[in-house]
Design an enzyme around this catalytic site. Structure first.
Site, mmCIF file in Angstrom:
data_model
loop_
_atom_site.group_PDB
_atom_site.id
_atom_site.type_symbol
_atom_site.label_atom_id
_atom_site.label_comp_id
_atom_site.label_asym_id
_atom_site.label_seq_id
_atom_site.Cartn_x
_atom_site.Cartn_y
_atom_site.Cartn_z
ATOM 1 N N GLU A 288 0.779 -1.237 0.000
ATOM 2 C CA GLU A 288 0.000 0.000 0.000
ATOM 3 C C GLU A 288 0.809 1.286 0.000
ATOM 4 O O GLU A 288 0.290 2.356 0.320
ATOM 5 C CB GLU A 288 -0.990 0.015 1.169
ATOM 6 C CG GLU A 288 -2.357 -0.492 0.811
ATOM 7 C CD GLU A 288 -2.480 -2.015 0.818
ATOM 8 O OE1 GLU A 288 -3.592 -2.487 0.602
ATOM 9 O OE2 GLU A 288 -1.491 -2.742 1.028
ATOM 10 N N ARG B 189 2.302 -8.921 4.362
ATOM 11 C CA ARG B 189 1.358 -8.379 3.380
ATOM 12 C C ARG B 189 2.172 -7.722 2.281
ATOM 13 O O ARG B 189 2.763 -6.652 2.469
ATOM 14 C CB ARG B 189 0.400 -7.383 4.013
ATOM 15 C CG ARG B 189 -0.675 -6.941 3.019
ATOM 16 C CD ARG B 189 -1.856 -6.296 3.690
ATOM 17 N NE ARG B 189 -2.898 -5.976 2.725
ATOM 18 C CZ ARG B 189 -4.048 -5.408 3.039
ATOM 19 N NH1 ARG B 189 -4.313 -5.113 4.305
ATOM 20 N NH2 ARG B 189 -4.938 -5.142 2.110
ATOM 21 N N GLN C 192 -18.791 4.552 3.185
ATOM 22 C CA GLN C 192 -19.325 5.709 3.900
ATOM 23 C C GLN C 192 -19.141 5.622 5.411
ATOM 24 O O GLN C 192 -18.978 6.640 6.081
ATOM 25 C CB GLN C 192 -20.813 5.886 3.576
ATOM 26 C CG GLN C 192 -21.074 6.303 2.143
ATOM 27 C CD GLN C 192 -22.559 6.419 1.845
ATOM 28 O OE1 GLN C 192 -23.320 6.982 2.630
ATOM 29 N NE2 GLN C 192 -22.992 5.876 0.710
ATOM 30 N N TYR D 213 3.445 2.029 1.960
ATOM 31 C CA TYR D 213 4.083 2.370 3.235
ATOM 32 C C TYR D 213 5.585 2.101 3.151
ATOM 33 O O TYR D 213 6.109 1.727 2.104
ATOM 34 C CB TYR D 213 3.417 1.593 4.365
ATOM 35 C CG TYR D 213 1.983 2.019 4.625
ATOM 36 C CD1 TYR D 213 1.692 3.289 5.116
ATOM 37 C CD2 TYR D 213 0.914 1.165 4.371
ATOM 38 C CE1 TYR D 213 0.382 3.692 5.355
ATOM 39 C CE2 TYR D 213 -0.400 1.556 4.603
ATOM 40 C CZ TYR D 213 -0.661 2.818 5.091
ATOM 41 O OH TYR D 213 -1.954 3.215 5.319
ATOM 42 N N HIS E 231 -1.823 3.879 -1.740
ATOM 43 C CA HIS E 231 -2.870 4.845 -1.411
ATOM 44 C C HIS E 231 -2.876 6.027 -2.381
ATOM 45 O O HIS E 231 -3.913 6.673 -2.569
ATOM 46 C CB HIS E 231 -2.706 5.346 0.028
ATOM 47 C CG HIS E 231 -3.080 4.340 1.067
ATOM 48 N ND1 HIS E 231 -4.250 3.609 1.025
ATOM 49 C CD2 HIS E 231 -2.431 3.914 2.182
ATOM 50 C CE1 HIS E 231 -4.313 2.796 2.061
ATOM 51 N NE2 HIS E 231 -3.214 2.952 2.772
#
Length: 666
Positions: free
Chosen positions: A165, A215, A340, A167, A253
């Site tokens: 992601e 991961r 949401q 990081y 991201h």
């Protein structure tokens, strides 16, 4: 057995998991709350009670620099163990297994002094990082090992090293963010040294009994990300160092490709996981947009993965695994991918919950207790608020009848079935239809309740929703003027030139429907995803859609950018999609009148004509509360909830919560 692969056990380091379902790591945003640890314990306990095979916590930083922000969770000393032990003891008491994710945010951190392999600012962070020195890198590796040792002391069954992601570890792996020329950069061997040494150190710190997952980014979806063969090489390297499980991460991201929103096809990334699964001998878990037991079963049965990692589906229904094991998968309260209640609040500094399950993250707050007195309860309205209220009131023991003038449950949710990417929203009214029946609720659908019919009921709940606000403008009665409900329901078809008055959520849904009505987008082609993985990051040149057959113009009175009020993690996707299809978006508009030529407006002091064959009105809504006034005139007390109480905006998140709270309180 319908889900025999999904329900088959698997063993890691002598620990046998009862099934192949993992609750993947998800940041919950509880850190700043005074009851953070007890709240986390309650949250994970309910998922363990629900039968999930393995839980992975949200990210815990191995040092102060690695935190999300000032309130970010860190594990650097034994003084921090008590909170973690609350979680592990609670999960183990339910027979569950849990591992702690170790995550260094790198250049994504919101701390003041942020670090990265190279001093390159992330496009989603206003701060630029400084480059880590060789000594700091060595210390960070030691910090990972110490964090892993402490995790075992805290009672975790192992750890997961976050290397995806975008990081810190992912930043070392990719040419995009690693411009170093020392031993930590250069070719792949140098760039993956940081991860390899972390895995080696963590394995030693864990000992032989504790489990280690990594991961790993299966596909970065950014320019200068890892190439396909590099992903495989990294996977093989960490396998050689003692990794027990490779868990899939998809995209950074900062990637301009959606990865988990409802617009992403279910199972869209299984191809990337399958590529790694075929190259290693240890188990590999697939993740992202896997939300149904049938899909999970097929992925394992076809050999694309060994396990499935799901986060948001376990927010929506903590008993997901237990229902699969009981042969009741159709009773699962499905995640609808809306973001949401979970990701949108997280990325805005709030705490996660779930739109379709308001209890998520607040398990101790939403307690169901038998009522002091069983009563006859009438709930009028079968939208989100009404369904939620009726279900919880009935489960507590009340005699509930739910009325709705429509022939099916769902309210405004029913309109979603027409919007491309929102088809799965219908899973929610389908779930409630079954759950309400099981709870003994009497359904009176296709029937508009009258005040006289409600006389025998001791408690009356009005969840009658909203009606679209009428247009007050010269020409509002012109034949070309239609409401959004007429378009989304299919009762009327729009012409070749459409003006949409209003750019809120309904306006965007209407535009997406009109674009999708004439053209079904190919997800991979539209977003430039190369499933053949021939280039770095798995990216290709996006394929431009064909010329639109319908000209669509969206307008709004506010001077803000159209779509400013949309969800933080999904709004940009909808705007990008509409822009690709040449939908014009105009702000700061004054509406003047409508005639045969179209919609006449003023923008920046200039009068303009928006030529239109159809003018769709999406200018807000009003409470549908007529029945309330009639009942109050008779001296009856009524509970108004959802849009019937506040129609200032369509808010299913608030409606489900309000209905649930009242159902538990009646």
């Amino acid at each position: 057995m319908r889900h025999r692969h999904l329900l088959s056990p698997i063993t890691f380091r002598g620990v046998t998991l009862p099934n192949r379902m993992i609750m993947g790591s998800m940041h919950l945003g509880f850190e700043a709350l005074p009851d953070a640890w007890s709240r986390l314990a309650e949250f994970y306990t309910e998922r363990a009670r629900g039968g999930i095979g393995l839980i992975v916590t949200g990210g815990v930083a191995p040092n102060q620099q690695g935190r999300f922000g000032p309130d970010g969770t860190v594990l650097t000393s034994e003084a921090e163990l008590p909170g973690h032990r609350l979680i592990t003891q609670a999960v183990h008491a339910q027979g569950g297994r849990i591992i702690m994710q170790i995550l260094h945010c790198g250049r994504y951190s919101r701390m003041k002094d942020i670090v990265a392999p190279s001093a390159i600012r992330a496009p989603i962070n206003s701060q630029a990082p400084r480059e880590l020195s060789d000594a700091e890198i060595v210390q960070t590796i030691a910090d990972y090992a110490e964090c892993a040792r402490l995790a075992v002391l805290a009672g975790y069954d192992g750890v997961e090293v976050m290397a995806s992601e975008g990081y810190l570890i992912n930043e070392f792996l990719a040419l995009r963010t690693n411009k170093r020329t020392d031993r930590w950069g250069g070719d792949l061997h140098g760039r993956m040294r940081f991860l390899v040494e972390i895995v080696r150190a963590v394995r030693a710190a864990l000992g032989e009994a504790a489990m280690m997952s990594v991961r790993l980014s299966m596909v970065d979806l950014v320019e200068d990300g890892l190439a396909a063969e590099e992903v495989v090489a990294v996977a093989r390297a960490i396998e050689a160092e003692g990794c027990d499980l490779i868990n899939s991460g998809i995209g950074w991201h900062e990637a301009r490709v959606p990865t988990i929103a409802h617009t992403v096809p279910q199972g869209a990334w299984s191809w990337a996981t399958a590529r790694v699964k075929a190259a290693v001998g240890i188990p590999v878990a697939a993740s992202n947009r896997i939300k149904t037991p049938d899909l999970a079963e097929s992925l394992i049965a076809e050999g694309q993965c060994d396990l499935v990692s799901m986060a948001r589906p376990l927010l929506a229904d903590p008993a997901f695994a237990a229902k699969v094991a009981a042969g009741e998968p159709d009773s699962i309260n499905a995640c609808i991918g809306c973001n949401q209640g979970c990701l949108d609040p997280i990325f805005s500094g709030g705490a996660a919950t779930c739109l379709v399950n308001p209890r998520a993250g607040r398990e101790g707050e939403f307690m169901s207790r038998p009522p002091c007195e069983t009563q006859r309860v009438a709930v009028v309205g079968g939208g989100p608020a009404g369904m939620a209220c009726a279900l919880d009131a009935a489960r507590r023991g009340h005699d509930v009848t739910l009325f709705d003038a429509a022939p099916e449950l769902g309210g405004q949710f029913i309109l979603a079935r027409a919007v491309p990417g929102k088809e799965e929203y219908l899973a929610t009214p389908s779930y409630y239809a079954q759950a309400l029946k099981q709870a003994g609720v009497t359904l009176r659908l296709g029937h508009a309740a009258t005040a006289a019919e409600l006389l025998p009921f001791a408690r009356i709940v009005l969840a009658t929703g909203i009606r679209p606000r009428r247009l007050d403008l010269p020409g509002a009665d012109h034949p070309k003027v239609v409401g959004y409900e007429d378009i989304l329901s299919g009762r009327q078809r729009a012409g070749a030139r459409v003006a949409i008055m209003g750019s809120g959520g309904i306006g965007f849904d209407t535009a997406l429907y009109l674009v999708g009505e004439d053209f079904e987008a190919d997800f991979n082609a539209e977003w430039g995803i190369d499933r053949a993985f021939t280039g770095r990051g798995g990216l290709a040149e996006p394929v431009a859609p064909p010329p639109p057959r319908r000209a669509v113009t969206m307008l709004q009175r506010k001077a803000d950018r159209p779509g400013a009020g949309l969800g933080k993690t999904t709004g940009w996707i909808h705007k990008a999609h509409l822009q690709r299809h040449h939908v014009d978006m105009l702000a700061g508009v004054t509406y003047r009148f409508i005639d045969d030529a179209g919609l006449h407006v003023t923008i920046n002091g200039e009068d303009r004509l928006i030529e239109a064959d159809t003018v769709v009105v999406c200018i807000g809504q009003e409470p549908r509360d007529d029945l309330a006034e009639e009942l109050k005139a008779q001296g009856r007390h009524v509970h108004l909830i959802g849009g019937a109480r506040d129609a200032s905006r369509l808010d299913a998140l608030a409606a489900f919560e309000e209905g649930t709270r009242l159902g538990l309180a009646l």
